[in-house]
Design a protein around this motif. Structure first.
Motif, mmCIF file in Angstrom:
data_model
loop_
_atom_site.group_PDB
_atom_site.id
_atom_site.type_symbol
_atom_site.label_atom_id
_atom_site.label_comp_id
_atom_site.label_asym_id
_atom_site.label_seq_id
_atom_site.Cartn_x
_atom_site.Cartn_y
_atom_site.Cartn_z
ATOM 1 N N GLN A 96 -71.442 13.608 29.880
ATOM 2 C CA GLN A 96 -71.644 14.366 31.265
ATOM 3 C C GLN A 96 -72.190 12.981 31.966
ATOM 4 O O GLN A 96 -72.341 12.407 32.504
ATOM 5 C CB GLN A 96 -72.241 15.532 31.421
ATOM 6 N N SER A 119 -76.595 17.174 40.050
ATOM 7 C CA SER A 119 -76.364 17.426 38.914
ATOM 8 C C SER A 119 -76.146 15.476 38.620
ATOM 9 O O SER A 119 -76.081 15.553 37.687
ATOM 10 C CB SER A 119 -74.726 17.674 39.178
ATOM 11 N N GLN A 120 -76.218 15.358 39.897
ATOM 12 C CA GLN A 120 -75.966 13.162 39.366
ATOM 13 C C GLN A 120 -77.203 12.688 40.181
ATOM 14 O O GLN A 120 -78.029 13.098 41.028
ATOM 15 C CB GLN A 120 -74.925 13.236 40.298
ATOM 16 N N TRP A 144 -73.872 19.518 44.385
ATOM 17 C CA TRP A 144 -71.629 18.929 43.957
ATOM 18 C C TRP A 144 -71.311 20.436 45.061
ATOM 19 O O TRP A 144 -70.662 20.229 46.026
ATOM 20 C CB TRP A 144 -71.876 20.138 42.970
ATOM 21 N N CYS A 202 -69.358 15.048 41.837
ATOM 22 C CA CYS A 202 -69.320 14.911 40.371
ATOM 23 C C CYS A 202 -69.470 13.539 39.850
ATOM 24 O O CYS A 202 -69.682 13.694 38.448
ATOM 25 C CB CYS A 202 -67.885 15.485 40.067
ATOM 26 N N GLU A 252 -62.510 21.770 41.176
ATOM 27 C CA GLU A 252 -63.028 20.710 39.695
ATOM 28 C C GLU A 252 -61.650 21.312 38.674
ATOM 29 O O GLU A 252 -61.873 20.184 38.121
ATOM 30 C CB GLU A 252 -63.484 21.255 39.341
ATOM 31 N N TYR A 310 -59.141 13.984 41.989
ATOM 32 C CA TYR A 310 -60.079 13.446 41.956
ATOM 33 C C TYR A 310 -59.837 11.780 42.844
ATOM 34 O O TYR A 310 -59.618 11.508 43.041
ATOM 35 C CB TYR A 310 -61.608 13.234 41.145
ATOM 36 N N ARG A 349 -67.020 12.627 35.697
ATOM 37 C CA ARG A 349 -67.406 13.458 35.644
ATOM 38 C C ARG A 349 -68.823 11.925 35.510
ATOM 39 O O ARG A 349 -69.034 11.290 34.570
ATOM 40 C CB ARG A 349 -68.469 14.156 34.153
#
Length: 213
Positions: free
Chosen positions: A18, A104-105, A118, A143, A160, A165, A188
């Protein structure tokens, strides 16, 4: 629209890769399966060290001589920004909750940490206390993100569960988004090693190095 050009694929050191970060020499990969972060020597893809996360490693970025991590904590998977250094055996409990308890990132511009949301489709530039200094809008769910020069590069998707993507970039001065290429798998995280980008094909348990050209 053009599609990314894959340069290499490597088996990740653990299932469900991840988080992803490049520190200038080594690659760091976080696994949702083992809840560990692995330091990878990219010359032979060997594991040099492991860091215990004590939570879920969602996002990761190198910040000079240390790292910042978005860690999912408690049964509710609350999102916190935590830190560790390359010699640490575990992630520190010092830090702060992500804005709106979501993130998340991560990326870093040598001054500000940037947290991506996200579902809110935003990248937030934070000060040292975790307060929002600026918000950037993305066209889809984010993502993966990394900063290169004056741009925030994003991997993003509207669904997702599909393989639709995309990679694009936000101009940090104007806030405008530019679409660059399709990413034909469920990616990811995003990192840049000075020459090419890296992401995880999480479902396949692989890390992919690619170019946009």
């Amino acid at each position: 629209m053009k599609t990314i050009t894959e340069l290499s694929r490597h088996k990740a050191p653990a299932d469900l890769p991840q988080a992803l970060a490049f520190d200038g020499s080594d690659l760091w990969i976080g696994s949702l399966d083992t809840k560990r972060i692995y330091q990878i020597d990219t010359s032979d893809w060997s594991v040099k060290s492991e860091v215990e996360v004590n939570g879920l490693p969602w996002g990761l970025v190198a910040t000079g001589d240390s790292f910042r991590l978005i860690r999912g904590e408690t049964e509710e998977d609350s999102r916190y920004v935590r830190s560790f250094s390359s010699g640490d055996a575990a992630v520190s409990d010092s830090g702060y909750m992500c804005p709106d308890d979501t993130g998340s990132q991560l990326s870093y511009d040598a001054k500000n940490l940037h947290v991506s949301q996200w579902y809110n489709q935003k990248v937030l530039a934070l000060d040292s206390d975790g307060e929002v200094e600026r918000a950037y809008d993305a066209p889809r769910g984010i993502c993966g993100q990394t900063i290169v020069d004056s741009y925030i590069y994003l991997i993003n998707t509207a669904d997702e569960e599909t393989n639709e993507y995309y990679i694009g970039r936000i101009d940090r001065c104007t806030g405008e988004y530019e679409e660059l290429a399709e990413v034909p798998f469920q990616a990811r995280a995003l990192a840049f090693d000075g020459e090419a980008f890296l992401t995880n094909h999480r479902a396949a348990g692989e890390t992919v190095r690619f170019k946009i050209a």
